[in-house]
Write a protein that holds these residues in place. Structure first.
Motif, PDB file in Angstrom:
ATOM      1  N   GLU A   3     -11.502  53.136 -39.624  1.00  0.00           N
ATOM      2  CA  GLU A   3     -12.043  54.476 -39.395  1.00  0.00           C
ATOM      3  C   GLU A   3     -10.918  55.517 -39.309  1.00  0.00           C
ATOM      4  O   GLU A   3     -11.105  56.673 -39.690  1.00  0.00           O
ATOM      5  CB  GLU A   3     -12.868  54.496 -38.101  1.00  0.00           C
ATOM      6  N   ALA A   4      -9.765  55.095 -38.823  1.00  0.00           N
ATOM      7  CA  ALA A   4      -8.618  55.998 -38.721  1.00  0.00           C
ATOM      8  C   ALA A   4      -7.850  56.095 -40.034  1.00  0.00           C
ATOM      9  O   ALA A   4      -6.839  56.810 -40.116  1.00  0.00           O
ATOM     10  CB  ALA A   4      -7.683  55.523 -37.607  1.00  0.00           C
TER      11      ALA A   4
ATOM     12  N   TYR B  55      -1.862  46.851 -34.197  1.00  0.00           N
ATOM     13  CA  TYR B  55      -2.542  47.771 -33.288  1.00  0.00           C
ATOM     14  C   TYR B  55      -3.873  47.220 -32.787  1.00  0.00           C
ATOM     15  O   TYR B  55      -4.432  47.736 -31.823  1.00  0.00           O
ATOM     16  CB  TYR B  55      -2.753  49.123 -33.974  1.00  0.00           C
ATOM     17  N   THR B  56      -4.381  46.159 -33.421  1.00  0.00           N
ATOM     18  CA  THR B  56      -5.632  45.565 -32.944  1.00  0.00           C
ATOM     19  C   THR B  56      -5.407  44.708 -31.704  1.00  0.00           C
ATOM     20  O   THR B  56      -6.368  44.245 -31.084  1.00  0.00           O
ATOM     21  CB  THR B  56      -6.305  44.710 -34.036  1.00  0.00           C
ATOM     22  N   VAL B  57      -4.170  44.465 -31.365  1.00  0.00           N
ATOM     23  CA  VAL B  57      -3.832  43.688 -30.166  1.00  0.00           C
ATOM     24  C   VAL B  57      -3.275  44.634 -29.123  1.00  0.00           C
ATOM     25  O   VAL B  57      -2.128  45.070 -29.190  1.00  0.00           O
ATOM     26  CB  VAL B  57      -2.810  42.577 -30.490  1.00  0.00           C
ATOM     27  N   LYS B  58      -4.124  45.014 -28.194  1.00  0.00           N
ATOM     28  CA  LYS B  58      -3.719  45.886 -27.079  1.00  0.00           C
ATOM     29  C   LYS B  58      -2.930  47.104 -27.568  1.00  0.00           C
ATOM     30  O   LYS B  58      -1.852  47.435 -27.061  1.00  0.00           O
ATOM     31  CB  LYS B  58      -2.933  45.095 -26.046  1.00  0.00           C
ATOM     32  N   ALA B  59      -3.500  47.763 -28.605  1.00  0.00           N
ATOM     33  CA  ALA B  59      -2.945  49.018 -29.132  1.00  0.00           C
ATOM     34  C   ALA B  59      -1.486  48.885 -29.557  1.00  0.00           C
ATOM     35  O   ALA B  59      -0.689  49.819 -29.422  1.00  0.00           O
ATOM     36  CB  ALA B  59      -3.095  50.141 -28.109  1.00  0.00           C
TER      37      ALA B  59
ATOM     38  N   PRO C 291      -9.496  41.709 -31.973  1.00  0.00           N
ATOM     39  CA  PRO C 291     -10.949  41.758 -32.132  1.00  0.00           C
ATOM     40  C   PRO C 291     -11.390  42.633 -33.302  1.00  0.00           C
ATOM     41  O   PRO C 291     -10.746  43.638 -33.634  1.00  0.00           O
ATOM     42  CB  PRO C 291     -11.417  42.354 -30.801  1.00  0.00           C
ATOM     43  N   GLU C 292     -12.494  42.259 -33.930  1.00  0.00           N
ATOM     44  CA  GLU C 292     -13.003  42.965 -35.095  1.00  0.00           C
ATOM     45  C   GLU C 292     -13.267  44.434 -34.802  1.00  0.00           C
ATOM     46  O   GLU C 292     -13.062  45.295 -35.657  1.00  0.00           O
ATOM     47  CB  GLU C 292     -14.283  42.285 -35.594  1.00  0.00           C
ATOM     48  N   LYS C 293     -13.714  44.750 -33.596  1.00  0.00           N
ATOM     49  CA  LYS C 293     -14.018  46.152 -33.296  1.00  0.00           C
ATOM     50  C   LYS C 293     -12.768  47.027 -33.397  1.00  0.00           C
ATOM     51  O   LYS C 293     -12.847  48.211 -33.765  1.00  0.00           O
ATOM     52  CB  LYS C 293     -14.654  46.293 -31.925  1.00  0.00           C
ATOM     53  N   TYR C 294     -11.599  46.443 -33.107  1.00  0.00           N
ATOM     54  CA  TYR C 294     -10.369  47.212 -33.220  1.00  0.00           C
ATOM     55  C   TYR C 294      -9.909  47.316 -34.673  1.00  0.00           C
ATOM     56  O   TYR C 294      -9.299  48.309 -35.072  1.00  0.00           O
ATOM     57  CB  TYR C 294      -9.282  46.603 -32.346  1.00  0.00           C
ATOM     58  N   ARG C 295     -10.211  46.296 -35.439  1.00  0.00           N
ATOM     59  CA  ARG C 295      -9.922  46.394 -36.874  1.00  0.00           C
ATOM     60  C   ARG C 295     -10.778  47.483 -37.499  1.00  0.00           C
ATOM     61  O   ARG C 295     -10.327  48.229 -38.375  1.00  0.00           O
ATOM     62  CB  ARG C 295     -10.149  45.049 -37.557  1.00  0.00           C
TER      63      ARG C 295
END
Length: 583
Positions: free
Chosen positions: A87-88, A160-164, A78-82
């Motif tokens: 941000e990191a 990491y955008t897929v379930k950490a 999901p885009e929010k995880y990207r």
């Protein structure tokens, strides 16, 4: 051709448009949302030489649908995880692969892993009904092959955008296949890690299975010493995932990354200790205290550059020769070597200053510089030849060997020997450290491992007695008894059971104590020290052929180059046995 890709940025849409236009040879428009009327990006096929004649046949809707599915997979989670990755300060995994492999991947395996479990075209669900947490593109773990700095390598990378970046059944299967193929091809493996560990809510089918996550480490062990394994950590690497970096030959930690056997939350639950992830297993911990990190990078680009340097010293596999380059003069003149090494045995100096005068300019890459700093372990080149350097560091605790430095040296020697990299020992040590503290820390155990690694190594070895070589230090530093091709001495070198001060105290303490006159006692003590020094002086050692040659310091580099060239093809055999029991 019109393609609709939900949530794509303008940059991503442009890349998709170019790829599809090139693939199908027609104008492509990319729309970012179901209700948007205007395309986000457009692209025409590139101009080029005339190709095969167009016979009117072309991709059908079936292939176009497949390309749309691939485009969706390439978006990752999901885009929010990207956005959280950005941000990191971390790259999205596919952007990371673009950084590592600018010419593109040779191929990727398993893009469609777990596709049936989440994609609307497979599940029959409407795209709008698919929640963010349901997206599992490539099952969160990418594998394949690519060209890295002119060499073909295998790679794996967590998304990491897929379930950490957690690992589950299909991702584990891809990981295992990649490792097993590396055993067949004999090519290096890169692990680009950013993982929270095993996917706890989907552990059935991969945790304890015969072909499950536990086999990662079985395969790591089989690959160890067969092909170089290099691991880079970008973020958290927790629980089972943390074993990959410690099994790898070399580990690079990017600032902000961490590895630990359990998360801070789990640590608090089990032990009551409240601790941050960085305090638990950040770069500072593993670079200086555990020794698990070989190098620390400030950012992703530096990490890539460090791995490129590392691999430049290493062969593709244990059967190949380490890569040679054109030789370069040292950064500083060898004429100054004698001035670098102080005459006084107890005076400190930085052995790196000596390395600057014997190694090719810019070729020294020190590993674990903050761990066991009493010994420097580094790759370098002598006239273009990769060499592993093990050097006592008189600038740190007089160069005495402590448990950490002995362990570091043992592992470095073992790795160099596995990949056919010759060894150069620069000996200037008062020996192994003594005392209750180091005994509790295992000085005998770790010292044993260093001596064992030196004894078992079958690569060409050169030992230079730079100044002092006391006690078992000369054994650990591959002295004359250790099947060393050459033992060289510089003027002022001494080889002895112990230094003059300690020896006089051990042998003559009572006799000196019986002398009442302080001046007479001091004079007699000085005489005894000089008599002892004459016994252990390098000229006597050369006269008795304990060392092979006493060399003028300004010729040390050319002596080492000539001897490594001459002994390049030396063959050594270990006694017939399954393996030793020390390491």
């Amino acid at each position: 051709m019109d393609v609709r890709v939900a949530g794509a940025t303008a940059e991503e849409a442009a890349a998709i448009a170019r790829a599809l236009a090139t693939r199908f040879g027609e104008h492509v428009r990319v729309f970012a949302g179901r209700d948007e009327a205007d395309p986000v990006a457009e692209s025409d096929p590139p101009a080029g030489p005339e190709g095969p004649a167009d016979d009117g046949a072309g991709p059908t809707d079936r292939e176009e649908a497949l390309w749309e599915e691939i485009a969706d997979i390439l978006e990752g989670g999901p885009e929010k995880y990207r956005e959280r990755q950005r941000e990191a300060g971390k790259l999205f995994v596919r952007d990371r692969l673009d950084l590592w492999f600018p010419d593109g991947l040779t191929f990727e395996d398993g893009k469609f892993a777990n596709f049936d479990a989440w994609h609307p075209s497979a599940t029959g669900a409407d795209a709008d009904e698919t929640g963010d947490g349901d997206r599992l593109p490539a099952d969160g773990l990418l594998t394949g092959a690519a060209n890295f700095e002119g060499r073909e390598v295998h790679f794996m990378a967590n998304d990491y955008t897929v379930k950490a970046g957690s690992m589950a059944e299909k991702g584990v299967e891809k990981f295992l296949r990649m490792q097993e193929r590396a055993l067949k091809t004999g090519r290096p493996v890169l692990y680009l890690m950013d993982s929270s560990g095993g996917r706890i809510d989907q552990q059935t089918g991969f945790f304890a299975n015969r072909e499950g996550i536990g086999k990662f480490y079985y395969n790591h062990s089989r690959l160890s010493g067969r092909v170089p394994q290099v691991c880079v950590l970008y973020g958290p690497c927790i629980a089972g995932a943390a074993y990959t970096p410690v099994f790898a030959d070399f580990t690079v930690m990017v600032e902000g990354s961490a590895m630990a056997i359990a998360s801070p939350r789990m640590v608090e639950m089990v032990t009551g200790e409240e601790i941050t992830l960085d305090e638990l297993g950040g770069p500072a911990v593993h670079a200086a205290e555990s020794g698990s990190a070989d190098l620390v990078a400030s950012d992703e680009r530096e990490a890539r550059a460090l791995v490129a340097r590392l691999l430049s010293y290493l062969p593709d596999n244990a059967d190949a020769d380490p890569p040679r380059t054109e030789g370069r003069a040292p950064a500083k003149s060898p004429e100054g070597i004698d001035s670098v090494v102080p005459e006084a045995q107890r005076e400190g100096y930085d052995v790196r200053d000596l390395l600057d005068r014997i190694a090719d300019e810019g070729s020294v890459l020190e590993l674990r510089p903050d761990f066991g700093a009493e010994i420097v372990t580094a790759f370098a080149r002598f006239d273009g030849r990769p060499v592993g350097v093990v050097a006592n560091q008189p600038a740190v605790r007089a160069g005495a060997i402590f448990p950490d430095s002995a362990a570091k040296a043992a592992e470095f020697v073992w790795t160099c020997d596995a990949y056919g990299i010759p060894l150069c020992y620069l000996c200037d040590t008062p020996g192994f450290m003594a005392g209750s503290s180091v005994e509790k820390e295992g000085i005998l155990e770790q010292g044993k491992k260093m001596i064992y690694a030196t004894s078992a190594a079958t690569v060409p070895k050169q030992c230079v007695v730079v100044r002092k070589a006391y006690g078992a230090g000369i054994y650990a530093m591959s002295g004359p008894a250790y099947d060393t091709e050459s033992t060289l001495g510089l003027p002022g070198a001494e080889i002895a059971i112990m230094g003059p001060e300690a020896a006089i105290n051990a042998v003559y303490a009572r006799k000196l104590a019986d002398i009442d006159d302080p001046e007479e006692r001091e004079r007699r003590e000085a005489e005894l020290r000089e008599e002892y020094r004459e016994e252990i002086d390098v000229h006597r050692m050369a006269s008795e052929v304990v060392i092979d040659e006493l060399v003028p310091p300004s010729t040390l580099r050319e002596e080492l180059v000539a001897r490594f060239d001459f002994y390049e093809t030396v063959e050594k055999e270990r006694p017939a046995k399954k393996h030793g029991t020390i390491l």
